[in-house]
Design a protein around this motif. Structure first.
Motif, PDB file in Angstrom:
ATOM      1  N   ARG A  57      -0.639 -14.228   3.043  1.00  0.00           N
ATOM      2  CA  ARG A  57      -0.917 -14.382   4.426  1.00  0.00           C
ATOM      3  C   ARG A  57      -2.125 -15.310   4.409  1.00  0.00           C
ATOM      4  O   ARG A  57      -2.309 -16.268   5.001  1.00  0.00           O
ATOM      5  N   ASP A  83       1.002   3.492   7.020  1.00  0.00           N
ATOM      6  CA  ASP A  83       0.923   2.800   8.531  1.00  0.00           C
ATOM      7  C   ASP A  83       1.737   1.560   8.697  1.00  0.00           C
ATOM      8  O   ASP A  83       1.283   0.845   9.468  1.00  0.00           O
ATOM      9  N   VAL A  84       2.390   1.022   7.920  1.00  0.00           N
ATOM     10  CA  VAL A  84       3.028  -0.061   7.783  1.00  0.00           C
ATOM     11  C   VAL A  84       4.379  -0.158   8.630  1.00  0.00           C
ATOM     12  O   VAL A  84       4.850   0.898   9.135  1.00  0.00           O
ATOM     13  N   ASN A  85       4.858  -1.290   8.783  1.00  0.00           N
ATOM     14  CA  ASN A  85       5.991  -1.371   9.779  1.00  0.00           C
ATOM     15  C   ASN A  85       7.356  -0.630   9.402  1.00  0.00           C
ATOM     16  O   ASN A  85       7.791   0.123  10.211  1.00  0.00           O
ATOM     17  N   PRO A 125       0.916  -1.264  -0.090  1.00  0.00           N
ATOM     18  CA  PRO A 125      -0.007   0.094  -0.009  1.00  0.00           C
ATOM     19  C   PRO A 125       0.917   1.385   0.068  1.00  0.00           C
ATOM     20  O   PRO A 125       0.152   2.377   0.041  1.00  0.00           O
TER      21      PRO A 125
END
Ligand code: UD1
Length: 382
Positions: free
Chosen positions: A247, A104-106, A11
């Motif tokens: 996943r 907002d990802v790691n 994203p």
């Protein structure tokens, strides 16, 4: 002004692409201007499969990353720590004026932590979104990133309000609109020419586009079993196309849930950007737990059901075509949508394809107080 742009996971790519295009356009228009912007693109390698990463670079016309940290998958702690370890020397050698992180990802939170401790100014694009649900890893990433970034570039007014409520000073917050919509607008004609529906044997307005990958939906056997049972039921009436995140595919295999032979179910590999836009525009409805698809379906005014108890993108519900749902409520929500017109809602303010330029202006206009070590902004001159 030298920027380090970070992209790590799927994203992120449609958020950095418009920024790079806007920088390149300025470089060509005024190469020697004092406001000239240089950048380097860092890919953390959080996503690495061709279908999760490379295809987006090709379709969005993003140049190959200048630096790839190649971190790959891992637990949250391992992935975040690995990105930090590999990103610190990059900051030390590149010495950027700004780190620019998106989403907002790691990768977003890991790079922000590194830069903040090295005294490098950080701008967060898509700041201020809150689901209020700390069981989502992304919510932790949003809270931490916004707490330590210097410039918080928000997509919508609800985000400004969230930041004010958390005590962020006004000068740090700048409403710039939704940069992901810049990418959507720029890629519409390519999406129209993608031939997606013909390839998948789908008719306009006569299928459901499903994407599900959140741990809360797919990591628990009972949940995933109930969701799939409901999808099999729906697909008998309205075909479902379900490009499957790795996943989700892994969990189905682990839990022994098979889609083979289910009538109307098209489970396919993850699709590229143009295919996804085309599916979103032409579906009768979208069923998702993705943040991006809630926004893209709002832009197309395609009805969207979000299989989550909350959303950090409330404007997609208050203005757009999105509704929250649960597995138990899916049959009635689906019937209700099908009884309504095929286009719903409206396009929120500042989802106009011009956010990347507003972001670059905000970076150029940002001023910091004079004391060493104090990066408190004193104005965001208009
Ligand atoms: C991450 C983001 C999430 C975003 C999603 C989009 C975090 C906390 N989560 O979740 O916000 O919505 O990306 O996809 O940053 N895998 C592959 N190939 C890849 C990447 C991942 O097979 O290229 C598999 C691996 O088994 C990995 C799993 O997918 O363990 C999850 O990947 P990860 O990046 O940890 O999180 P996402 O679920 O993709």
């Amino acid at each position: 002004m030298k920027l380090l742009l970070i992209a790590g996971a799927r994203p992120n790519f449609m958020k950095v692409a418009p920024l790079i295009k806007a920088i390149q356009a300025r470089q060509q228009a005024k190469p020697a201007s004092p406001a000239a912007i240089e950048y380097k693109l860092v890919h953390t390698g959080q996503h690495y499969d061709a279908k999760m990463s490379d295809v987006f670079f090709q379709e969005l016309g993003i140049p190959a990353p200048d630096i790839n940290l190649g971190v790959g998958s891992g637990s949250h702690a391992a992935q975040t720590a690995n990105i930090m370890l590999k990103f610190e020397p990059v900051c030390e050698s590149e010495k950027p004026d700004w780190l620019v992180v998106v989403g907002d990802v790691n990768s977003t939170v890991a790079c922000t932590l590194v830069a903040a401790k090295l005294g490098i100014k950080t701008a967060h694009v898509e700041a201020g979104l809150r689901s209020g649900d700390r069981s989502m890893p992304e919510e932790i990433n949003r809270l931490v990133t916004d707490a330590i970034a210097d410039l918080l570039l928000t997509p919508s007014l609800d985000a400004n309000e969230n930041l004010r409520r958390e005590g962020v000073t006004e000068g740090k917050i700048q409403l710039v609109g939704n940069v992901m919509i810049d990418a959507l607008v720029a890629n519409l004609s390519a999406a129209h020419q993608s031939g997606t529906l013909q390839r998948l044997g789908l008719a306009v307005g006569k299928f459901v586009y499903v994407t599900l990958h959140r741990p809360s939906n797919v990591d628990h056997q009972e949940n995933l079993r109930a969701i799939m049972k409901e999808l099999f039921r729906i697909a008998r009436h309205l075909p479902i196309v379900f490009p499957m995140h790795p996943r989700t595919r892994r969990r189905l295999a682990e839990f022994g849930i098979s889609c083979a032979g289910a009538e109307g179910m098209h489970v396919i590999e993850p699709v590229g950007y143009h295919d996804s836009l085309s599916l979103t525009e032409n579906a009768r409805l979208v069923l998702t737990d993705s943040g991006g698809l809630q926004e893209e379906s709002t832009y197309f005014r395609t009805p969207c059901l979000t299989l989550r108890p909350n959303t950090e993108r409330p404007v997609t519900v208050t203005v757009g075509s999105n509704r929250l749902t649960t597995v138990a409520r899916l049959p009635e929500d689906l019937d209700a949508i099908i009884a309504r017109p095929p286009r719903l809602g409206a396009i929120p303010d500042l989802w106009d394809g011009k956010s990347a330029d507003r972001i670059l202006d905000a970076l150029l206009q940002f001023r910091v107080a004079g004391q060493p070590g104090d990066r408190t902004p004193i104005s965001t001159a208009k």
